[in-house]
Design an enzyme around this catalytic site. Structure first.
Site, PDB file in Angstrom:
ATOM      1  NE  ARG A 137      -3.437  -5.465  -0.547  1.00  0.00           N
ATOM      2  CZ  ARG A 137      -2.793  -6.519  -0.088  1.00  0.00           C
ATOM      3  NH1 ARG A 137      -1.462  -6.550  -0.128  1.00  0.00           N
ATOM      4  NH2 ARG A 137      -3.428  -7.559   0.403  1.00  0.00           N
ATOM      5  CD  GLU A 158      -2.875  -1.238   2.334  1.00  0.00           C
ATOM      6  OE1 GLU A 158      -2.452  -0.896   3.454  1.00  0.00           O
ATOM      7  OE2 GLU A 158      -4.037  -1.609   2.127  1.00  0.00           O
TER       8      GLU A 158
END
Length: 411
Positions: free
Chosen positions: A269, A264
């Site tokens: 994501r 991330e």
């Protein structure tokens, strides 16, 4: 039994996700694990419900048939309450008592709770040992088993203590879905719909038009007539083949996202968290009476309304999302089951300021700034990450949705 036809999906450059039918009973799983991951001890973590269905016994039999040396198992109580520090410690202590060493391979056999807990256990036991995911629910197949996010719940919220720890294999065996209750099927379909909504207009349209076939392909329908048994992929019915295609398509999107943003760092994501900012806040107050997918369904509608209020999503997009969710029996307002069946005192917990307070610890946030994935249309998002949204905009959407529990979008 004929050897199953396998569809392999790569994550981070490795084809670790294997999808098909009857991977367990054909010994495909056992053979693959024993060949690729030799070990002195294989530890299966499952729950008592999965064990009672006979899945643990079938896994053990498959491993014995392939000549396993040492295979031991531990069954935790079913349900979200087991995804906690205390249960993790109990399993760890048992493994130490069993003299499990660093070459141990841990196998998660179960739904999201088993997978999340077991993955975190594997990430920390002796500083990390290999683990394998065998998800038995639709929700776990398309969501929690893929991507290497492992975690437990703590009093401050869901999944706040954990680690990124990629499974060596994820085995998606759609035959498990033959024993899945209809409500659990709907629970998993929320995540499938979410993925299509953020990524593929074509996949979303397919979900809209194939509701009956998809729902008939797994579990026991309301009339009590079970679906025909799944054998090999080549022998699946049209509906079962369609279900497998839906699962593979949804997993492929998540695998792509994870490959490009595993930890991330870019925000990509974040996209698979559409519906989760608000949905997780709701879930924190009504679980376990309301399931994860049911909370995320409501969260998707509310977050789509945030996008509409921001002027980036047309009202038609919100309505289309609501209609699709309702076709799969998922709630789009507090007037829908299971929310409408909650005790009044539990519904009273769904206050705007309380929800906003819980959202302060959402993992997508940047400091005090809340971030929500905003749809721009069905199949696309405003940004390739979650977008900053001020509290007042969120409040403007939550107030009519929760005031008097009149339902999302009701006059």
């Amino acid at each position: 039994m004929t050897s199953p036809t396998i569809t392999k999906i790569s994550v981070l450059g490795s084809p670790t996700i294997h999808c098909g039918a009857h991977l367990l009973t054909s010994s495909y799983i056992a053979r693959t694990v024993l060949t690729a991951l030799p070990s002195s001890t294989y530890v299966v973590v499952t729950d008592t419900r999965i064990a009672a269905l006979g899945h643990l016994a079938r896994l053990e039999a498959a491993f014995r048939a392939e000549g396993v040396g040492r295979l031991i198992s531990y069954a935790i109580p079913p349900g979200e309450g087991s995804k906690c520090r205390e249960v993790k410690e109990r399993v760890e202590d048992w493994m130490f008592e069993e003299k499990c060493t660093r070459d141990t391979v841990i196998i998660a056999l179960g739904g999201g709770v088993v997978g999340d807990l077991t993955g975190f256990l594997a990430a920390t036991y002796m500083r990390g040992v290999p683990f394998v995911q065998i998800p038995t629910t639709l929700l776990a197949m398309v969501d929690s088993s893929v991507g290497g996010k492992t975690a437990i719940d703590v009093p401050a919220g869901k999944n706040l203590v954990g680690a990124f720890w990629q499974p060596r294999f994820v085995f998606i065996d759609v035959a498990f879905l033959e024993t899945l209750p209809q409500r659990e099927v709907r629970n998993g379909m929320a995540e499938v719909i979410k993925t299509a909504a953020i990524w593929s207009a074509d996949d979303f349209a397919s979900l809209e038009t194939n509701v009956s076939a998809i729902l008939s392909a797994c579990s026991t329908p309301v009339d009590g007539t079970p679906p025909p048994p799944m054998t090999t992929t080549a022998e699946l019915t049209y509906a079962q083949s369609l279900l497998l295609h839906v699962i593979v398509s949804s997993i492929s999107v998540k695998a792509h996202v994870v490959t490009h943003d595993e930890r991330e760092l870019t925000g990509l994501r974040n996209l698979v968290n559409f519906g989760h900012t608000i949905g997780h806040a709701v879930e924190a107050l009504v679980a376990p009476r309301v399931l994860h997918g049911e909370c995320i369904a409501l969260g998707m509608v509310l977050e789509a309304q945030v996008a509409e209020r921001r002027g980036v999503l047309r009202a038609e997009g919100v309505e289309r999302l609501k209609v699709c969710l309702k076709k799969y029996g998922l709630p789009v307002s507090l007037r829908d089951a299971p929310f409408v069946d909650l005790p009044r005192e539990l519904l009273d917990h769904l206050e705007v300021e309380r929800l906003l307070d819980i959202m302060k610890v959402d993992k997508k946030n940047s400091g005090a700034e809340k971030r929500i994935v905003l749809l721009s249309r069905i199949g696309a998002t405003l940004e390739q990450k979650a977008s900053a949204v001020d509290d007042e905009t969120i409040r403007e959407v939550l107030e009519p949705a929760t005031c008097g529990h009149s339902g999302v979008g009701d006059p």
